[in-house]
Write an enzyme that holds these catalytic residues in place. Structure first.
Site, PDB file in Angstrom:
ATOM      1  CG  ASN A 108      -0.274  -0.034   2.525  1.00 58.26           C
ATOM      2  OD1 ASN A 108       0.955  -0.024   2.587  1.00 58.26           O
ATOM      3  ND2 ASN A 108      -1.039  -0.053   3.602  1.00 58.26           N
ATOM      4  CG  HIS A 143      -3.163   4.226   9.601  1.00 59.51           C
ATOM      5  ND1 HIS A 143      -4.241   3.399   9.734  1.00 59.51           N
ATOM      6  CD2 HIS A 143      -2.212   3.495   8.968  1.00 59.51           C
ATOM      7  CE1 HIS A 143      -3.955   2.204   9.206  1.00 59.51           C
ATOM      8  NE2 HIS A 143      -2.734   2.242   8.736  1.00 59.51           N
TER       9      HIS A 143
END
Lengths: 150, 476
Positions: free
Chosen positions: B202, B399
């Site tokens: 990611n 986050h």
């Protein structure tokens, strides 16, 4: 399970598979011996990154691990392979494991990463203790598994 | 998750009463819909963390919480060393100090259009990304240790970036008390070719535009206006951090019994803060934080070089740099008394509110920028820390979006080529060495980042400032 495969040296029974984890992936090796299950788990690790059939088993790399129990030994084995892949920039597709009282001696055969051919999807950061187990099922098959962080 | 397991204490606040060996309650901040979609494993992991020695106040989970290792991803927990508190390698994770930094460019979307394709190509070719990639910065033993002690400050000293960048990085770019000697030779070897690389999964480098401003007070102080072009970088401590995590996880799992720590899950591997293992880990983990800060600083330097070639009028000033996977010593008020705590954030962002001395002086009136990464097809957000957050979860917020689908499900559902083509029709250029990687990271495989951010905003963990949408994305 989504993916499963067969090791080049085994019978037609799949000797590895993946199992789902929300963010990452579980790797599972299955075999008639503990060693075979460890080898299958290693192949499942490669399959997280690329199609193992695309990786030519030309260069051998040996590793040795020690741990106080089978489960920690599995994690050590997979992490040793993660380390060799990261530092040698290689992928592996064939594995041989020998277990003894104190640990494991293994050989992995593979080749340098070829990005165009291997299309490596993701690097594995490490093997975790999540869903970690090394045990025999009701049919006497050895199962070695854990989740890997990608 | 079964709502019957929880007590609702507010629209976005859910409590788990202490039971069994839990020393403190569990608290999850999320909307009802996010809670319903959360895996039961989050409940199990929040309660497991609550059993660890020396934990204070509560075991928290942020709105993007999902099944992690030991700790949930999105988990926050603080430990008091004077109460036998622990530090946990599992509570920080493998990608130590993985984080996001955002750079203002001084440009608008119109400035980008004439060179958009060239910029995407140049960023893709200049910034190493993906499995097997090598950085251009190679460190000998002496320089490796200097980097591990100095972080982004070391990088700036070597000519990677500007001195003024350091003010806008947590810890001013250098985590104190790092001990390079506690980092193994294996970890250092694993890092020798990886400085200035993005990684994979990611992690990304995006050029984004500000499409919406929510907070008219904070946005001008952050230097954000609608239409502005922003560069965001998401990466971490690379192989060095992964190796530190791997080694200390085992060392702590094996030593836990010696320290009489009962681990409900071996992945919660912990050691007393005041122990040899604990101190060694803190020294190594802080060196890992410095590695991540130096890595993002070098990537920033490479980005600036690319912009200097193609868009020389760009200024590329640092808005802020946040870290997600850390354990830091912070002072928080517990039962009315300021207390020194070891705060673990695993997939959670520090979100200090206005007036906090650790927020850069030019931003202190409004609070710390909180950078929330989205997917390559949706959006990212800039939020700001709140005063309330300090009491809610030790000054922490979410986050990112978090996955809603496994990598295999994503592979079955999308082809990488189709994802690239579809996003291109929406004006988003994707550059990646791996089409399989693109398929696994398809935007549809993630939760709705807007719902996560709205929940953080409603719960007062952090306040929305601006929404950013991607124009190009380099994926590993």
């Amino acid at each position: 399970m989504s993916y499963a495969g067969t090791n080049v040296e085994s019978s037609m029974q799949p000797n590895w598979e993946h199992f789902p984890h929300e963010a990452d992936m579980g790797v599972r090796g299955i075999g008639s011996t503990k060693e075979a299950a460890f080898e299958g788990a290693a192949l499942a690790l490669t399959a997280v990154i690329t199609d193992p059939a695309e990786v030519m088993p030309t260069q051998p790399v040996t590793v040795a691990c020690e741990a106080p129990d089978d489960e920690l030994l599995l994690v050590d084995w997979l992490n040793a392979l993660v380390y060799e892949m990261a530092t040698r920039k290689m992928l592996f597709s064939r594995f041989a494991v020998r277990l003894n009282d104190h640990g494991l001696q293994g050989t992995a055969w593979g080749e340098p990463v070829d990005v165009a051919r291997h299309q490596p999807a993701v690097e594995v950061k490490g093997a975790t203790y999540t869903e970690l187990s090394v045990k025999q099922d009701e049919q006497g098959r050895w199962i070695a598994q854990c989740v890997v962080d990608v | 998750m079964d709502l019957n397991l929880l007590k609702r204490r507010g629209p976005d606040e859910w409590h788990i009463s202490p039971r069994g060996k839990m020393r403190v309650p569990g608290v999850i901040y999320a909307t009802e819909s996010l809670i319903r979609d959360m895996d039961e494993k989050v409940y199990e992991q929040v309660t497991n963390v609550a059993t660890l020695p020396g934990i204070v106040q509560a075991s928290y989970a942020m709105p993007d919480a999902h099944w992690g290792y030991g700790f949930p991803i999105g988990g926050v927990a603080a430990f008091d060393p004077d109460l036998g508190g622990v530090v946990s390698a599992g509570g920080v994770g493998f990608d130590i100090s993985c984080g996001v930094r955002a750079l203002r460019t001084g440009l608008t979307v119109e400035d980008l259009q004439p060179v958009k394709e060239q910029l995407a190509e140049a960023l893709f070719h200049r910034i190493p990304a993906g499995v097997g990639s090598r950085g251009k910065v190679h460190l000998d033993r002496h320089e490796m240790d200097a980097m591990l002690a100095g972080g982004a400050r070391w990088a700036v000293g070597k000519g990677y970036g500007l001195h003024e960048d350091l003010e806008f990085i947590e810890e001013h770019g250098c985590m104190a008390d790092a001990k390079p000697g506690c980092v193994s030779d294996y970890a250092k070897k694993r890092q020798q070719d990886e400085m200035g690389t993005l990684g994979s999964g990611n992690h990304y480098l995006e050029v984004q535009q500000v499409v919406q401003v929510f907070d008219a007070e904070a946005a001008p102080i952050f230097g954000l206006r609608k239409g502005d072009l922003i560069v965001s970088i998401h990466c971490g401590s690379r192989g060095l951090g992964h190796q530190i995590g791997t080694e200390f996880l085992k060392r702590m799992a094996v030593s836990a019994a010696r320290y009489h720590i009962e681990l409900p899950d071996r992945e919660l591997a912990s050691a007393p803060i005041n122990s040899e293992v604990g101190q060694d880990y803190l020294g190594a983990m802080r060196a890992g934080i410095n590695c991540a800060l130096a890595n993002r600083q070098i990537v920033t330097h490479l980005v600036r070089q690319v912009f200097a070639d193609l868009l020389p009028q760009a200024t590329l000033s640092l808005l802020y740099d946040v870290s997600h996977n850390t354990c830091k010593v912070e002072e928080h008020v517990i039962d009315g008394t300021p207390t020194r705590l070891f705060v673990h954030r695993k997939g959670a962002t520090r979100a200090f509110g206005p007036g906090h001395p650790d927020v850069p002086s030019s931003l202190r009136a409004v609070g710390q920028p909180v950078l929330i990464g989205g997917t390559m097809g949706t959006a990212s957000y800039v939020l700001v820390g709140t005063k309330e957050s300090m009491a809610l979860a030790f000054g922490s917020a979410c986050h990112g979006a978090g996955r809603s689908m496994s990598r295999h499900q994503a592979l079955r559902q999308w082809r990488g080529r189709d994802v690239v083509t579809e996003l291109a029709t929406r004006g988003i250029l994707i550059r990646s060495p791996s089409l399989r990687g693109v398929a696994e990271e398809a935007p549809g495989a993630y939760k709705d980042v807007s719902e996560v951010v709205d929940a953080a905003d409603e719960a007062n963990l952090a306040r929305k400032v601006a929404r950013l949408e991607p124009l190009m994305c380099v994926k590993g």
